[in-house]
Design a protein around this motif. Structure first.
Motif, short mmCIF file in Angstrom:
data_model
loop_
_atom_site.label_atom_id
_atom_site.label_comp_id
_atom_site.label_asym_id
_atom_site.label_seq_id
_atom_site.Cartn_x
_atom_site.Cartn_y
_atom_site.Cartn_z
N UNK A 116 0.78 -1.30 0.00
CA UNK A 116 -0.05 0.02 -0.04
C UNK A 116 0.94 1.48 0.09
N UNK A 117 2.04 1.55 0.98
CA UNK A 117 2.72 2.57 0.95
C UNK A 117 3.40 2.69 -0.44
N UNK A 118 4.02 1.42 -0.97
CA UNK A 118 4.81 1.66 -2.21
C UNK A 118 3.79 2.07 -3.30
N UNK A 119 2.81 1.17 -3.45
CA UNK A 119 2.01 1.66 -4.36
C UNK A 119 1.25 3.05 -4.59
N UNK A 120 1.08 3.52 -3.40
CA UNK A 120 0.33 4.70 -2.99
C UNK A 120 1.46 5.81 -3.64
N UNK A 121 2.69 5.73 -3.28
CA UNK A 121 3.82 6.36 -3.68
C UNK A 121 3.80 6.30 -5.37
N UNK A 122 3.80 5.46 -5.92
CA UNK A 122 4.03 5.31 -7.10
C UNK A 122 2.97 5.80 -8.02
N UNK A 123 1.53 5.69 -7.34
CA UNK A 123 0.45 6.20 -8.09
C UNK A 123 0.53 7.88 -8.46
N UNK A 124 1.28 8.37 -7.33
CA UNK A 124 1.35 10.10 -7.72
C UNK A 124 2.18 10.20 -8.90
N UNK A 125 2.80 9.49 -9.15
CA UNK A 125 3.51 9.44 -10.69
C UNK A 125 2.45 9.44 -11.80
N UNK A 126 2.55 10.46 -12.83
CA UNK A 126 1.59 10.60 -13.81
C UNK A 126 1.49 9.47 -14.77
N UNK A 139 -5.20 -7.33 -10.86
CA UNK A 139 -5.39 -8.43 -9.62
C UNK A 139 -4.92 -7.81 -8.31
N UNK A 140 -3.49 -7.56 -8.64
CA UNK A 140 -2.75 -6.94 -7.49
C UNK A 140 -3.30 -5.75 -6.63
N UNK A 141 -3.87 -4.99 -7.27
CA UNK A 141 -4.65 -3.84 -6.78
C UNK A 141 -5.97 -4.11 -6.10
N UNK A 169 -6.90 -7.01 -5.17
CA UNK A 169 -6.56 -7.49 -3.96
C UNK A 169 -6.38 -6.63 -2.99
N UNK A 170 -5.45 -5.78 -2.93
CA UNK A 170 -5.12 -4.77 -1.98
C UNK A 170 -6.17 -3.99 -1.69
N UNK A 171 -6.92 -3.43 -2.63
CA UNK A 171 -8.16 -2.66 -2.01
C UNK A 171 -9.04 -3.38 -1.29
N UNK A 172 -9.34 -4.59 -1.62
CA UNK A 172 -10.28 -5.40 -0.69
C UNK A 172 -9.76 -5.82 0.49
N UNK A 173 -8.62 -6.02 0.64
CA UNK A 173 -7.73 -6.33 2.04
C UNK A 173 -7.79 -5.06 2.84
N UNK A 174 -7.50 -3.88 2.59
CA UNK A 174 -7.45 -2.61 3.05
C UNK A 174 -8.92 -2.43 3.73
N UNK A 175 -10.18 -2.75 2.78
CA UNK A 175 -11.36 -2.33 3.24
C UNK A 175 -11.74 -2.89 4.39
N UNK A 176 -11.29 -4.38 4.59
CA UNK A 176 -11.83 -5.22 5.37
C UNK A 176 -10.80 -5.13 6.56
N UNK A 177 -9.73 -4.78 6.49
CA UNK A 177 -8.76 -4.43 7.47
C UNK A 177 -9.32 -3.21 8.45
N UNK A 178 -9.59 -2.40 7.66
CA UNK A 178 -10.29 -1.12 8.35
C UNK A 178 -11.45 -1.64 8.93
N UNK A 179 -12.45 -2.17 8.52
CA UNK A 179 -13.76 -2.75 9.21
C UNK A 179 -13.50 -3.51 10.44
N UNK A 180 -12.42 -4.32 10.35
CA UNK A 180 -11.84 -4.88 11.48
C UNK A 180 -11.40 -4.01 12.63
N UNK A 181 -10.41 -3.30 12.07
CA UNK A 181 -9.60 -2.20 12.93
C UNK A 181 -10.49 -1.50 13.84
N UNK A 182 -11.67 -0.90 13.02
CA UNK A 182 -12.69 0.20 13.63
C UNK A 182 -13.80 -0.39 14.03
#
Ligand code: ADP
Length: 410
Positions: free
Chosen positions: A244-254, A302-304, A306-319
Protein backbone atom coordinates in the motif's frame (compact mmCIF):
# COMPACT_ATOMS: atom_id res chain seq x y z
CA UNK A 1 6.51 28.19 14.63
CA UNK A 2 5.10 28.37 18.17
CA UNK A 3 1.47 29.48 18.61
CA UNK A 4 2.31 32.52 20.73
CA UNK A 5 4.90 33.61 18.16
CA UNK A 6 2.35 33.29 15.35
CA UNK A 7 -0.20 35.36 17.33
CA UNK A 8 2.56 37.93 18.04
CA UNK A 9 3.52 38.20 14.35
CA UNK A 10 -0.13 38.47 13.23
CA UNK A 11 -0.81 41.18 15.86
CA UNK A 12 2.24 43.21 14.81
CA UNK A 13 1.20 42.92 11.18
CA UNK A 14 -2.41 43.90 11.94
CA UNK A 15 -1.17 46.93 13.95
CA UNK A 16 1.20 47.98 11.16
CA UNK A 17 -1.55 47.58 8.53
CA UNK A 18 -4.08 49.62 10.56
CA UNK A 19 -1.42 52.33 11.18
CA UNK A 20 -0.66 52.43 7.47
CA UNK A 21 -4.34 52.88 6.62
CA UNK A 22 -4.67 55.69 9.23
CA UNK A 23 -1.50 57.42 7.96
CA UNK A 24 -2.80 57.07 4.42
CA UNK A 25 -6.15 58.58 5.42
CA UNK A 26 -4.52 61.58 7.16
CA UNK A 27 -2.14 62.02 4.23
CA UNK A 28 -5.01 61.95 1.74
CA UNK A 29 -6.90 64.62 3.67
CA UNK A 30 -3.79 66.80 3.77
CA UNK A 31 -3.19 66.36 0.06
CA UNK A 32 -6.83 67.17 -0.55
CA UNK A 33 -6.60 70.35 1.50
CA UNK A 34 -3.33 71.41 -0.21
CA UNK A 35 -4.93 70.81 -3.61
CA UNK A 36 -7.94 72.83 -2.48
CA UNK A 37 -5.72 75.80 -1.52
CA UNK A 38 -3.78 75.55 -4.74
CA UNK A 39 -7.04 75.50 -6.65
CA UNK A 40 -8.28 78.66 -4.91
CA UNK A 41 -4.97 80.47 -5.53
CA UNK A 42 -5.09 79.38 -9.19
CA UNK A 43 -8.66 80.70 -9.68
CA UNK A 44 -7.75 83.94 -7.91
CA UNK A 45 -4.66 84.52 -10.09
CA UNK A 46 -6.58 83.70 -13.26
CA UNK A 47 -9.38 86.11 -12.39
CA UNK A 48 -6.90 88.92 -11.51
CA UNK A 49 -5.55 88.57 -15.02
CA UNK A 50 -9.05 88.39 -16.59
CA UNK A 51 -10.21 91.54 -14.81
CA UNK A 52 -7.01 93.33 -15.73
CA UNK A 53 -7.61 92.52 -19.39
CA UNK A 54 -11.28 93.49 -19.24
CA UNK A 55 -10.45 96.84 -17.69
CA UNK A 56 -7.54 97.48 -19.99
CA UNK A 57 -9.03 96.79 -23.41
CA UNK A 58 -12.67 96.02 -23.69
CA UNK A 59 -14.24 98.30 -21.14
CA UNK A 60 -12.55 101.60 -21.98
CA UNK A 61 -15.44 103.09 -23.86
CA UNK A 62 -18.35 101.25 -22.30
CA UNK A 63 -21.08 102.93 -20.39
CA UNK A 64 -22.51 99.78 -18.83
CA UNK A 65 -21.00 96.28 -18.55
CA UNK A 66 -24.16 94.73 -19.97
CA UNK A 67 -23.34 96.24 -23.34
CA UNK A 68 -19.62 96.36 -22.96
CA UNK A 69 -18.35 93.05 -24.23
CA UNK A 70 -18.92 89.82 -25.97
CA UNK A 71 -19.88 87.28 -23.29
CA UNK A 72 -18.64 84.32 -25.28
CA UNK A 73 -15.24 85.96 -25.27
CA UNK A 74 -15.52 86.39 -21.50
CA UNK A 75 -16.15 82.65 -21.08
CA UNK A 76 -13.20 81.64 -23.23
CA UNK A 77 -10.93 84.28 -21.66
CA UNK A 78 -11.68 82.86 -18.21
CA UNK A 79 -11.16 79.26 -19.38
CA UNK A 80 -7.84 80.25 -20.98
CA UNK A 81 -6.54 82.00 -17.87
CA UNK A 82 -7.66 79.10 -15.66
CA UNK A 83 -5.76 76.69 -17.91
CA UNK A 84 -2.62 78.84 -17.66
CA UNK A 85 -2.95 78.49 -13.88
CA UNK A 86 -3.21 74.71 -14.10
CA UNK A 87 -7.00 74.38 -13.89
CA UNK A 88 -8.39 72.53 -16.87
CA UNK A 89 -12.07 73.29 -16.23
CA UNK A 90 -14.92 75.27 -17.77
CA UNK A 91 -16.85 76.96 -14.95
CA UNK A 92 -20.34 78.46 -15.15
CA UNK A 93 -19.75 82.20 -15.55
CA UNK A 94 -22.07 84.97 -14.37
CA UNK A 95 -21.94 88.78 -14.46
CA UNK A 96 -23.81 90.06 -11.43
CA UNK A 97 -25.11 93.50 -10.74
CA UNK A 98 -24.83 93.84 -6.95
CA UNK A 99 -26.99 96.97 -6.76
CA UNK A 100 -29.89 95.49 -8.75
CA UNK A 101 -29.38 92.03 -7.28
CA UNK A 102 -29.68 90.34 -10.68
CA UNK A 103 -27.53 88.66 -13.29
CA UNK A 104 -26.74 90.65 -16.39
CA UNK A 105 -25.41 87.48 -17.92
CA UNK A 106 -24.90 83.83 -16.99
CA UNK A 107 -23.48 81.08 -19.18
CA UNK A 108 -26.04 78.65 -17.72
CA UNK A 109 -29.22 80.43 -16.54
CA UNK A 110 -30.46 77.24 -14.87
CA UNK A 111 -27.57 77.41 -12.41
CA UNK A 112 -28.01 81.07 -11.40
CA UNK A 113 -29.10 80.01 -7.87
CA UNK A 114 -25.84 78.13 -7.43
CA UNK A 115 -23.88 81.00 -8.95
CA UNK A 116 -25.32 83.41 -6.40
CA UNK A 117 -24.05 81.18 -3.54
CA UNK A 118 -20.62 80.53 -5.07
CA UNK A 119 -17.59 81.68 -3.04
CA UNK A 120 -15.72 82.48 -6.29
CA UNK A 121 -16.96 86.06 -6.58
CA UNK A 122 -14.69 88.75 -8.06
CA UNK A 123 -15.60 92.40 -7.88
CA UNK A 124 -14.68 94.63 -10.73
CA UNK A 125 -15.43 98.25 -11.56
CA UNK A 126 -14.79 98.88 -15.19
CA UNK A 127 -12.92 102.08 -16.04
CA UNK A 128 -15.23 104.67 -17.55
CA UNK A 129 -18.47 103.04 -16.45
CA UNK A 130 -21.00 105.79 -15.87
CA UNK A 131 -23.43 103.66 -13.92
CA UNK A 132 -22.43 103.61 -10.25
CA UNK A 133 -23.27 99.91 -9.79
CA UNK A 134 -21.22 97.21 -8.02
CA UNK A 135 -20.40 94.46 -10.46
CA UNK A 136 -19.10 90.96 -9.87
CA UNK A 137 -17.90 88.15 -12.05
CA UNK A 138 -19.01 84.98 -10.32
CA UNK A 139 -17.71 81.54 -11.18
CA UNK A 140 -19.27 78.22 -10.24
CA UNK A 141 -17.30 74.99 -10.56
CA UNK A 142 -19.76 72.07 -10.53
CA UNK A 143 -16.92 69.51 -10.62
CA UNK A 144 -14.49 71.00 -8.09
CA UNK A 145 -14.74 67.97 -5.83
CA UNK A 146 -14.12 65.62 -8.75
CA UNK A 147 -11.19 67.73 -9.95
CA UNK A 148 -9.54 67.64 -6.52
CA UNK A 149 -10.32 64.00 -5.91
CA UNK A 150 -8.85 63.03 -9.27
CA UNK A 151 -5.45 64.20 -8.07
CA UNK A 152 -5.54 62.43 -4.72
CA UNK A 153 -7.55 59.31 -5.58
CA UNK A 154 -4.85 57.72 -7.70
CA UNK A 155 -2.34 57.81 -4.84
CA UNK A 156 -4.92 56.55 -2.35
CA UNK A 157 -5.85 53.61 -4.55
CA UNK A 158 -2.22 52.79 -5.21
CA UNK A 159 -1.42 52.77 -1.48
CA UNK A 160 -4.47 50.65 -0.66
CA UNK A 161 -3.54 48.24 -3.42
CA UNK A 162 0.02 47.95 -2.07
CA UNK A 163 -1.30 47.33 1.48
CA UNK A 164 -3.55 44.62 0.04
CA UNK A 165 -0.64 43.01 -1.82
CA UNK A 166 1.46 43.02 1.36
CA UNK A 167 -1.44 41.50 3.34
CA UNK A 168 -1.99 38.74 0.77
CA UNK A 169 1.74 37.93 0.65
CA UNK A 170 1.84 37.88 4.44
CA UNK A 171 -1.02 35.42 4.72
CA UNK A 172 0.39 33.22 1.95
CA UNK A 173 3.71 33.07 3.85
CA UNK A 174 1.90 32.24 7.10
CA UNK A 175 -0.08 29.48 5.40
CA UNK A 176 3.05 28.04 3.81
CA UNK A 177 4.80 27.97 7.18
CA UNK A 178 1.76 26.38 8.80
CA UNK A 179 1.49 23.74 6.00
CA UNK A 180 5.17 23.00 6.37
CA UNK A 181 4.67 22.44 10.08
CA UNK A 182 1.71 20.13 9.46
CA UNK A 183 3.77 18.18 6.92
CA UNK A 184 6.58 17.76 9.44
CA UNK A 185 4.09 16.54 12.04
CA UNK A 186 2.56 14.13 9.54
CA UNK A 187 5.98 12.78 8.61
CA UNK A 188 6.87 12.13 12.25
CA UNK A 189 3.48 10.49 12.86
CA UNK A 190 3.88 8.40 9.72
CA UNK A 191 7.28 7.08 10.79
CA UNK A 192 6.00 6.33 14.33
CA UNK A 193 2.95 4.51 13.02
CA UNK A 194 4.92 2.57 10.44
CA UNK A 195 7.43 1.41 13.04
CA UNK A 196 4.57 0.29 15.25
CA UNK A 197 2.64 -1.45 12.47
CA UNK A 198 5.69 -3.35 11.26
CA UNK A 199 7.02 -4.18 14.71
CA UNK A 200 3.79 -5.94 15.73
CA UNK A 201 3.74 -8.59 12.96
CA UNK A 202 7.50 -9.08 13.27
CA UNK A 203 7.23 -9.91 16.96
CA UNK A 204 4.13 -12.09 16.38
CA UNK A 205 5.98 -14.05 13.67
CA UNK A 206 9.02 -14.33 15.96
CA UNK A 207 6.85 -15.70 18.75
CA UNK A 208 5.11 -18.21 16.46
CA UNK A 209 8.50 -19.40 15.16
CA UNK A 210 9.74 -19.93 18.72
CA UNK A 211 6.62 -21.96 19.46
CA UNK A 212 7.16 -24.11 16.36
CA UNK A 213 10.70 -24.81 17.51
CA UNK A 214 9.26 -26.34 20.66
CA UNK A 215 9.04 -30.10 19.98
CA UNK A 216 5.85 -30.64 22.00
CA UNK A 217 4.01 -28.08 19.90
CA UNK A 218 5.45 -28.97 16.51
CA UNK A 219 4.42 -32.60 17.05
CA UNK A 220 0.78 -31.55 17.49
CA UNK A 221 -0.65 -31.10 14.00
CA UNK A 222 -3.42 -28.69 15.05
CA UNK A 223 -1.11 -26.36 17.00
CA UNK A 224 1.42 -26.43 14.21
CA UNK A 225 -1.13 -25.47 11.59
CA UNK A 226 -2.41 -22.77 13.94
CA UNK A 227 1.04 -21.17 14.28
CA UNK A 228 1.79 -21.52 10.59
CA UNK A 229 -1.55 -19.79 9.97
CA UNK A 230 -0.48 -16.92 12.29
CA UNK A 231 2.82 -16.54 10.41
CA UNK A 232 1.05 -16.59 7.07
CA UNK A 233 -1.55 -13.99 8.19
CA UNK A 234 1.01 -11.63 9.65
CA UNK A 235 3.17 -12.03 6.58
CA UNK A 236 0.22 -11.16 4.38
CA UNK A 237 -0.53 -8.16 6.62
CA UNK A 238 3.00 -6.84 6.23
CA UNK A 239 2.95 -7.48 2.50
CA UNK A 240 -0.24 -5.45 1.98
CA UNK A 241 1.09 -2.74 4.28
CA UNK A 242 4.35 -2.35 2.35
CA UNK A 243 2.49 -2.73 -0.93
CA UNK A 244 0.00 0.00 0.00
CA UNK A 245 2.78 2.43 0.94
CA UNK A 246 4.83 1.66 -2.18
CA UNK A 247 1.93 1.64 -4.63
CA UNK A 248 0.45 4.78 -3.13
CA UNK A 249 3.79 6.58 -3.68
CA UNK A 250 4.00 5.18 -7.24
CA UNK A 251 0.45 6.26 -8.06
CA UNK A 252 1.42 9.92 -7.53
CA UNK A 253 3.44 9.52 -10.72
CA UNK A 254 1.42 10.59 -13.79
CA UNK A 255 2.80 7.73 -15.89
CA UNK A 256 1.55 5.09 -13.49
CA UNK A 257 -0.57 2.44 -15.16
CA UNK A 258 -2.35 -0.74 -14.12
CA UNK A 259 -2.22 -4.09 -15.84
CA UNK A 260 -5.69 -5.30 -16.70
CA UNK A 261 -6.75 -8.88 -17.13
CA UNK A 262 -9.87 -10.95 -16.56
CA UNK A 263 -10.06 -11.78 -12.87
CA UNK A 264 -12.64 -13.71 -10.91
CA UNK A 265 -13.80 -11.57 -8.02
CA UNK A 266 -15.29 -14.54 -6.14
CA UNK A 267 -11.86 -16.20 -6.04
CA UNK A 268 -10.18 -13.01 -4.85
CA UNK A 269 -12.80 -12.39 -2.15
CA UNK A 270 -12.37 -15.96 -0.95
CA UNK A 271 -8.59 -15.66 -0.85
CA UNK A 272 -8.64 -12.37 1.07
CA UNK A 273 -11.32 -13.69 3.42
CA UNK A 274 -9.09 -16.66 4.27
CA UNK A 275 -6.23 -14.40 5.26
CA UNK A 276 -8.39 -12.80 7.99
CA UNK A 277 -9.69 -16.11 9.34
CA UNK A 278 -7.33 -16.34 12.26
CA UNK A 279 -7.39 -12.73 13.43
CA UNK A 280 -11.18 -12.78 13.24
CA UNK A 281 -11.58 -15.98 15.19
CA UNK A 282 -9.30 -14.54 17.91
CA UNK A 283 -11.73 -11.65 18.33
CA UNK A 284 -14.88 -13.74 17.88
CA UNK A 285 -15.68 -11.99 14.59
CA UNK A 286 -16.85 -13.21 11.21
CA UNK A 287 -16.95 -12.45 7.51
CA UNK A 288 -20.20 -13.17 5.70
CA UNK A 289 -20.27 -13.18 1.90
CA UNK A 290 -23.22 -12.68 -0.43
CA UNK A 291 -21.69 -13.02 -3.88
CA UNK A 292 -24.56 -12.40 -6.27
CA UNK A 293 -22.75 -10.81 -9.21
CA UNK A 294 -23.02 -12.93 -12.37
CA UNK A 295 -20.65 -13.04 -14.13
CA UNK A 296 -18.17 -12.62 -11.32
CA UNK A 297 -15.27 -11.86 -13.64
CA UNK A 298 -14.13 -8.34 -14.42
CA UNK A 299 -11.28 -6.74 -16.32
CA UNK A 300 -9.07 -5.37 -13.56
CA UNK A 301 -5.63 -5.34 -11.96
CA UNK A 302 -5.50 -8.35 -9.66
CA UNK A 303 -2.83 -7.03 -7.30
CA UNK A 304 -4.51 -3.67 -6.70
CA UNK A 305 -8.04 -5.08 -6.41
CA UNK A 306 -6.76 -7.62 -3.86
CA UNK A 307 -5.07 -4.87 -1.86
CA UNK A 308 -8.20 -2.71 -2.12
CA UNK A 309 -10.35 -5.45 -0.66
CA UNK A 310 -7.77 -6.22 1.99
CA UNK A 311 -7.64 -2.56 3.07
CA UNK A 312 -11.44 -2.26 3.32
CA UNK A 313 -11.80 -5.45 5.36
CA UNK A 314 -8.79 -4.59 7.53
CA UNK A 315 -10.36 -1.18 8.32
CA UNK A 316 -13.70 -2.83 9.11
CA UNK A 317 -11.94 -5.04 11.65
CA UNK A 318 -9.64 -2.30 13.01
CA UNK A 319 -12.47 0.14 13.60
CA UNK A 320 -14.82 -2.28 15.37
CA UNK A 321 -14.63 -2.14 19.13
CA UNK A 322 -16.66 -5.34 19.69
CA UNK A 323 -16.35 -8.58 17.75
CA UNK A 324 -16.01 -7.48 14.12
CA UNK A 325 -18.71 -8.68 11.76
CA UNK A 326 -18.01 -7.93 8.15
CA UNK A 327 -20.34 -8.52 5.22
CA UNK A 328 -19.01 -8.63 1.69
CA UNK A 329 -21.55 -8.56 -1.10
CA UNK A 330 -21.37 -8.28 -4.87
CA UNK A 331 -23.98 -7.51 -7.51
CA UNK A 332 -24.27 -6.29 -11.08
CA UNK A 333 -26.10 -2.96 -11.09
CA UNK A 334 -26.59 -0.95 -14.29
CA UNK A 335 -23.51 -2.22 -16.12
CA UNK A 336 -21.33 -2.00 -13.04
CA UNK A 337 -19.77 -4.64 -10.86
CA UNK A 338 -20.69 -3.47 -7.36
CA UNK A 339 -18.67 -4.59 -4.36
CA UNK A 340 -19.89 -3.69 -0.87
CA UNK A 341 -17.88 -4.06 2.33
CA UNK A 342 -20.02 -3.45 5.38
CA UNK A 343 -18.99 -3.43 9.02
CA UNK A 344 -20.76 -2.83 12.32
CA UNK A 345 -17.93 -0.78 13.76
CA UNK A 346 -17.55 2.71 15.20
CA UNK A 347 -18.72 4.46 12.00
CA UNK A 348 -17.56 7.81 10.61
CA UNK A 349 -19.16 11.21 11.20
CA UNK A 350 -20.52 13.20 8.22
CA UNK A 351 -17.75 15.81 8.65
CA UNK A 352 -15.00 13.15 8.51
CA UNK A 353 -16.60 11.28 5.60
CA UNK A 354 -15.63 14.19 3.33
CA UNK A 355 -11.95 13.74 4.18
CA UNK A 356 -11.27 10.04 4.78
CA UNK A 357 -10.16 9.51 1.17
CA UNK A 358 -7.52 12.24 1.47
CA UNK A 359 -3.91 11.17 1.83
CA UNK A 360 -2.72 10.99 5.46
CA UNK A 361 -6.16 11.91 6.82
CA UNK A 362 -7.04 10.08 10.01
CA UNK A 363 -10.16 10.59 12.12
CA UNK A 364 -8.91 11.98 15.41
CA UNK A 365 -10.73 9.29 17.44
CA UNK A 366 -8.64 6.68 15.58
CA UNK A 367 -5.79 7.11 18.02
CA UNK A 368 -8.10 7.32 21.05
CA UNK A 369 -9.24 3.81 20.23
CA UNK A 370 -5.58 2.93 20.10
CA UNK A 371 -5.83 2.02 16.42
CA UNK A 372 -2.65 2.76 14.58
CA UNK A 373 -2.60 3.57 10.90
CA UNK A 374 -1.04 5.80 8.27
CA UNK A 375 -4.08 7.41 6.77
CA UNK A 376 -3.16 6.19 3.30
CA UNK A 377 -5.28 3.01 3.05
CA UNK A 378 -8.49 4.68 1.86
CA UNK A 379 -6.58 7.12 -0.34
CA UNK A 380 -4.94 4.12 -2.03
CA UNK A 381 -8.36 2.44 -2.38
CA UNK A 382 -9.80 5.58 -3.99
CA UNK A 383 -6.85 5.80 -6.40
CA UNK A 384 -7.26 2.15 -7.44
CA UNK A 385 -10.97 2.77 -8.10
CA UNK A 386 -10.13 5.90 -10.12
CA UNK A 387 -7.57 3.99 -12.23
CA UNK A 388 -10.31 1.45 -13.03
CA UNK A 389 -12.68 4.30 -14.02
CA UNK A 390 -15.06 3.34 -11.23
CA UNK A 391 -16.35 5.19 -8.21
CA UNK A 392 -16.50 4.65 -4.49
CA UNK A 393 -19.10 5.84 -2.00
CA UNK A 394 -19.27 5.70 1.77
CA UNK A 395 -22.39 5.32 3.82
CA UNK A 396 -21.76 5.54 7.52
CA UNK A 397 -23.19 6.65 10.82
CA UNK A 398 -21.21 6.95 14.03
CA UNK A 399 -21.91 3.96 16.26
CA UNK A 400 -23.75 2.06 13.51
CA UNK A 401 -20.96 0.93 11.20
CA UNK A 402 -19.92 1.80 7.67
CA UNK A 403 -20.51 0.52 4.16
CA UNK A 404 -18.00 1.16 1.39
CA UNK A 405 -19.45 0.63 -2.10
CA UNK A 406 -17.07 0.22 -5.02
CA UNK A 407 -18.58 0.30 -8.51
CA UNK A 408 -16.40 -0.83 -11.41
CA UNK A 409 -17.57 -0.68 -15.02
CA UNK A 410 -18.08 -4.14 -16.46
P1 ADP B 1 -5.70 4.29 8.56
O1 ADP B 1 -4.36 3.76 8.27
O2 ADP B 1 -5.71 5.37 9.58
O3 ADP B 1 -6.70 3.24 8.84
P2 ADP B 1 -7.23 4.83 6.18
O4 ADP B 1 -6.92 5.70 5.02
O5 ADP B 1 -7.45 3.40 5.90
O6 ADP B 1 -6.08 5.06 7.23
O7 ADP B 1 -8.52 5.42 6.88
C1 ADP B 1 -8.60 6.81 7.14
C2 ADP B 1 -9.44 7.04 8.38
O8 ADP B 1 -10.80 6.71 8.10
C3 ADP B 1 -9.04 6.17 9.54
O9 ADP B 1 -8.09 6.84 10.37
C4 ADP B 1 -10.34 5.94 10.28
O10 ADP B 1 -10.52 6.93 11.26
C5 ADP B 1 -11.42 6.12 9.23
N1 ADP B 1 -11.96 4.82 8.79
C6 ADP B 1 -11.60 4.10 7.71
N2 ADP B 1 -12.34 2.98 7.59
C7 ADP B 1 -13.19 2.99 8.61
C8 ADP B 1 -14.21 2.11 9.05
N3 ADP B 1 -14.52 0.99 8.38
N4 ADP B 1 -14.92 2.45 10.17
C9 ADP B 1 -14.64 3.57 10.83
N5 ADP B 1 -13.68 4.45 10.48
C10 ADP B 1 -12.95 4.16 9.39
Amino acid sequence: MKRWFRVFIISIFALAAVSLVVIQFVQTRRTFSISDNMFNVGVSNAMDEVIKQLNGEVMQTATHPATAFNYKELDSLIAEELLINGIDMHPVVGLYDGTQGSFLYSSNPKLEDRLELSPYRFSFQPIGVVSAGQFFIILHFPDTELFLQRNTKLYTYMSLFLILVIAVMFFISLRTISNQRKLDQMKTEFINNMTHEIKTPISTIGLACEMLQDDSISQDAESRSNFIGIISDENQRMRVLVETILQSAKMSNKNFSISLKQIDMNTIIDKVKQSFKLSLSNRGGSITTMLEAVPSTILADELHITNLLYNLIDNGIKYSTDAPHITISTAIESDHFVLRVKDEGIGISKADQKHVFEKFYRVSTGNVHNVKGFGIGLNYVAQVVRLHHGHITLDSEPGHGSTFTVSLPV
